[in-house]
Write a protein that holds these residues in place. Sequence first.
Motif, PDB file in Angstrom:
ATOM      1  N   VAL A  28       0.896  -1.164   0.000  1.00 43.04           N
ATOM      2  CA  VAL A  28       0.000   0.000   0.000  1.00 43.04           C
ATOM      3  C   VAL A  28       0.929   1.208   0.000  1.00 43.04           C
ATOM      4  O   VAL A  28       1.869   1.256   0.799  1.00 43.04           O
ATOM      5  CB  VAL A  28      -0.917   0.029   1.248  1.00 43.04           C
ATOM      6  CG1 VAL A  28      -1.754   1.297   1.276  1.00 43.04           C
ATOM      7  CG2 VAL A  28      -1.799  -1.206   1.287  1.00 43.04           C
ATOM      8  N   PRO A  29       0.729   2.180  -0.886  1.00 43.17           N
ATOM      9  CA  PRO A  29       1.675   3.300  -0.974  1.00 43.17           C
ATOM     10  C   PRO A  29       1.847   4.020   0.357  1.00 43.17           C
ATOM     11  O   PRO A  29       0.880   4.265   1.082  1.00 43.17           O
ATOM     12  CB  PRO A  29       1.028   4.238  -2.003  1.00 43.17           C
ATOM     13  CG  PRO A  29       0.071   3.400  -2.763  1.00 43.17           C
ATOM     14  CD  PRO A  29      -0.381   2.319  -1.831  1.00 43.17           C
ATOM     15  N   LYS A  30       3.086   4.355   0.653  1.00 39.84           N
ATOM     16  CA  LYS A  30       3.390   5.042   1.911  1.00 39.84           C
ATOM     17  C   LYS A  30       2.675   6.393   1.989  1.00 39.84           C
ATOM     18  O   LYS A  30       2.177   6.775   3.045  1.00 39.84           O
ATOM     19  CB  LYS A  30       4.904   5.219   2.042  1.00 39.84           C
ATOM     20  CG  LYS A  30       5.338   5.726   3.382  1.00 39.84           C
ATOM     21  CD  LYS A  30       6.849   5.775   3.468  1.00 39.84           C
ATOM     22  CE  LYS A  30       7.277   6.541   4.684  1.00 39.84           C
ATOM     23  NZ  LYS A  30       8.704   6.776   4.693  1.00 39.84           N
ATOM     24  N   PHE A  31       2.577   7.110   0.873  1.00 41.08           N
ATOM     25  CA  PHE A  31       1.894   8.409   0.904  1.00 41.08           C
ATOM     26  C   PHE A  31       0.433   8.230   1.293  1.00 41.08           C
ATOM     27  O   PHE A  31      -0.146   9.069   1.972  1.00 41.08           O
ATOM     28  CB  PHE A  31       2.018   9.155  -0.439  1.00 41.08           C
ATOM     29  CG  PHE A  31       1.028   8.714  -1.487  1.00 41.08           C
ATOM     30  CD1 PHE A  31      -0.258   9.246  -1.525  1.00 41.08           C
ATOM     31  CD2 PHE A  31       1.375   7.772  -2.440  1.00 41.08           C
ATOM     32  CE1 PHE A  31      -1.177   8.844  -2.488  1.00 41.08           C
ATOM     33  CE2 PHE A  31       0.472   7.365  -3.397  1.00 41.08           C
ATOM     34  CZ  PHE A  31      -0.810   7.903  -3.416  1.00 41.08           C
ATOM     35  N   TYR A  32      -0.175   7.136   0.878  1.00 39.35           N
ATOM     36  CA  TYR A  32      -1.570   6.860   1.210  1.00 39.35           C
ATOM     37  C   TYR A  32      -1.704   6.529   2.695  1.00 39.35           C
ATOM     38  O   TYR A  32      -2.597   7.027   3.378  1.00 39.35           O
ATOM     39  CB  TYR A  32      -2.087   5.710   0.339  1.00 39.35           C
ATOM     40  CG  TYR A  32      -3.567   5.477   0.456  1.00 39.35           C
ATOM     41  CD1 TYR A  32      -4.468   6.274  -0.235  1.00 39.35           C
ATOM     42  CD2 TYR A  32      -4.061   4.455   1.260  1.00 39.35           C
ATOM     43  CE1 TYR A  32      -5.837   6.063  -0.133  1.00 39.35           C
ATOM     44  CE2 TYR A  32      -5.422   4.237   1.370  1.00 39.35           C
ATOM     45  CZ  TYR A  32      -6.306   5.041   0.670  1.00 39.35           C
ATOM     46  OH  TYR A  32      -7.658   4.838   0.783  1.00 39.35           O
ATOM     47  N   LEU A  33      -0.801   5.696   3.202  1.00 34.42           N
ATOM     48  CA  LEU A  33      -0.805   5.356   4.625  1.00 34.42           C
ATOM     49  C   LEU A  33      -0.608   6.608   5.484  1.00 34.42           C
ATOM     50  O   LEU A  33      -1.238   6.749   6.533  1.00 34.42           O
ATOM     51  CB  LEU A  33       0.293   4.336   4.930  1.00 34.42           C
ATOM     52  CG  LEU A  33       0.134   2.958   4.290  1.00 34.42           C
ATOM     53  CD1 LEU A  33       1.407   2.141   4.483  1.00 34.42           C
ATOM     54  CD2 LEU A  33      -1.075   2.231   4.847  1.00 34.42           C
ATOM     55  N   ASN A  34       0.269   7.510   5.019  1.00 31.49           N
ATOM     56  CA  ASN A  34       0.531   8.745   5.769  1.00 31.49           C
ATOM     57  C   ASN A  34      -0.736   9.583   5.947  1.00 31.49           C
ATOM     58  O   ASN A  34      -0.866  10.312   6.924  1.00 31.49           O
ATOM     59  CB  ASN A  34       1.616   9.583   5.085  1.00 31.49           C
ATOM     60  CG  ASN A  34       2.989   8.997   5.292  1.00 31.49           C
ATOM     61  OD1 ASN A  34       3.238   8.283   6.255  1.00 31.49           O
ATOM     62  ND2 ASN A  34       3.892   9.301   4.371  1.00 31.49           N
ATOM     63  N   GLY A  35      -1.674   9.468   5.021  1.00 29.89           N
ATOM     64  CA  GLY A  35      -2.927  10.199   5.133  1.00 29.89           C
ATOM     65  C   GLY A  35      -3.782   9.750   6.309  1.00 29.89           C
ATOM     66  O   GLY A  35      -4.680  10.465   6.736  1.00 29.89           O
ATOM     67  N   PHE A  36      -3.507   8.567   6.846  1.00 30.19           N
ATOM     68  CA  PHE A  36      -4.263   8.031   7.977  1.00 30.19           C
ATOM     69  C   PHE A  36      -3.441   8.018   9.265  1.00 30.19           C
ATOM     70  O   PHE A  36      -3.932   7.591  10.303  1.00 30.19           O
ATOM     71  CB  PHE A  36      -4.729   6.603   7.668  1.00 30.19           C
ATOM     72  CG  PHE A  36      -5.693   6.541   6.526  1.00 30.19           C
ATOM     73  CD1 PHE A  36      -7.048   6.737   6.734  1.00 30.19           C
ATOM     74  CD2 PHE A  36      -5.242   6.315   5.235  1.00 30.19           C
ATOM     75  CE1 PHE A  36      -7.945   6.688   5.680  1.00 30.19           C
ATOM     76  CE2 PHE A  36      -6.123   6.268   4.173  1.00 30.19           C
ATOM     77  CZ  PHE A  36      -7.487   6.456   4.391  1.00 30.19           C
ATOM     78  N   GLU A  81       9.609  -2.332  -8.519  1.00 30.48           N
ATOM     79  CA  GLU A  81       9.384  -1.412  -7.398  1.00 30.48           C
ATOM     80  C   GLU A  81       9.671   0.027  -7.825  1.00 30.48           C
ATOM     81  O   GLU A  81       8.898   0.935  -7.503  1.00 30.48           O
ATOM     82  CB  GLU A  81      10.273  -1.802  -6.211  1.00 30.48           C
ATOM     83  CG  GLU A  81      10.307  -0.808  -5.085  1.00 30.48           C
ATOM     84  CD  GLU A  81       9.006  -0.687  -4.298  1.00 30.48           C
ATOM     85  OE1 GLU A  81       8.894   0.262  -3.499  1.00 30.48           O
ATOM     86  OE2 GLU A  81       8.099  -1.507  -4.490  1.00 30.48           O
ATOM     87  N   THR A  82      10.743   0.238  -8.568  1.00 29.66           N
ATOM     88  CA  THR A  82      11.092   1.576  -9.047  1.00 29.66           C
ATOM     89  C   THR A  82      10.013   2.101  -9.985  1.00 29.66           C
ATOM     90  O   THR A  82       9.592   3.257  -9.886  1.00 29.66           O
ATOM     91  CB  THR A  82      12.461   1.553  -9.753  1.00 29.66           C
ATOM     92  OG1 THR A  82      13.440   1.104  -8.813  1.00 29.66           O
ATOM     93  CG2 THR A  82      12.847   2.921 -10.271  1.00 29.66           C
ATOM     94  N   PHE A  83       9.546   1.261 -10.903  1.00 23.90           N
ATOM     95  CA  PHE A  83       8.493   1.667 -11.832  1.00 23.90           C
ATOM     96  C   PHE A  83       7.234   2.074 -11.070  1.00 23.90           C
ATOM     97  O   PHE A  83       6.643   3.127 -11.331  1.00 23.90           O
ATOM     98  CB  PHE A  83       8.171   0.536 -12.819  1.00 23.90           C
ATOM     99  CG  PHE A  83       6.964   0.825 -13.672  1.00 23.90           C
ATOM    100  CD1 PHE A  83       7.075   1.625 -14.794  1.00 23.90           C
ATOM    101  CD2 PHE A  83       5.713   0.328 -13.338  1.00 23.90           C
ATOM    102  CE1 PHE A  83       5.962   1.925 -15.572  1.00 23.90           C
ATOM    103  CE2 PHE A  83       4.596   0.613 -14.100  1.00 23.90           C
ATOM    104  CZ  PHE A  83       4.725   1.415 -15.229  1.00 23.90           C
ATOM    105  N   ILE A  84       6.803   1.227 -10.130  1.00 21.95           N
ATOM    106  CA  ILE A  84       5.587   1.532  -9.373  1.00 21.95           C
ATOM    107  C   ILE A  84       5.753   2.844  -8.617  1.00 21.95           C
ATOM    108  O   ILE A  84       4.868   3.699  -8.621  1.00 21.95           O
ATOM    109  CB  ILE A  84       5.230   0.378  -8.409  1.00 21.95           C
ATOM    110  CG1 ILE A  84       4.803  -0.860  -9.199  1.00 21.95           C
ATOM    111  CG2 ILE A  84       4.128   0.795  -7.441  1.00 21.95           C
ATOM    112  CD1 ILE A  84       4.642  -2.118  -8.352  1.00 21.95           C
ATOM    113  N   SER A  85       6.912   3.017  -7.989  1.00 22.26           N
ATOM    114  CA  SER A  85       7.167   4.214  -7.198  1.00 22.26           C
ATOM    115  C   SER A  85       7.180   5.479  -8.061  1.00 22.26           C
ATOM    116  O   SER A  85       6.553   6.477  -7.715  1.00 22.26           O
ATOM    117  CB  SER A  85       8.501   4.063  -6.466  1.00 22.26           C
ATOM    118  OG  SER A  85       8.818   5.228  -5.777  1.00 22.26           O
TER     119      SER A  85
END
Length: 194
Positions: A28-36, A81-85
């Motif tokens: 799950v993207p870290k930026f998304y987790l940071n929102g919670f 991983e690099t592509f997804i990021s």
Amino acid sequence: MRKLSFDIAALALSILWMPQIARRHHTVPKFYLNGFANHGGRIGLVRLPCDVRTVQPTKDASVIKNFYNIDTATGQPDAVETFISEQIEGPAARVFEKIRNRDGWPLDARDREALAALVAFQHMRGPDSRHRLGQIATAIGRVAASIDRGRDNLRADARARGVEVSDAQADEMWTFFAQPDGLSAATISEAQSE
């Protein structure tokens, strides 16, 4: 000062400038987790199905070591991983930031595309999806193996792709396809860890 041989010096320099390979992959993207997360960057998690509740930093939440790493011709095992990021999460994070700042609503076509790509990748990227895809691959393998294929034809198929398969390897593949669980993602993971 001790002098280094050219070989040792070259090795030392290559280690110093060797790109780091990403090993800790978020599903799950870290930026998304940071929102919670709270102000300390920590998030509450519930491990299902047993309802175990924990709190941990978002940098450690939904992380699986080497989850996306693959063997590549270029020697970049973290290329996925690099592509997804860079290509999926980066653009989507910018869209989330625009939405959070109430800037740029309604979204333009480029932002909608970035958001749609993230949703599609999220649907397909976790351990559950990997397991489902493994089950599909097993089913396809069984069908292909059962349609007049046989162990010897597995060897011929491998040889046609430039891979030599011994009798023992062909027997092992045939056994995997014949057993109830087939060639599962767990079987592949076990083989990779050996």
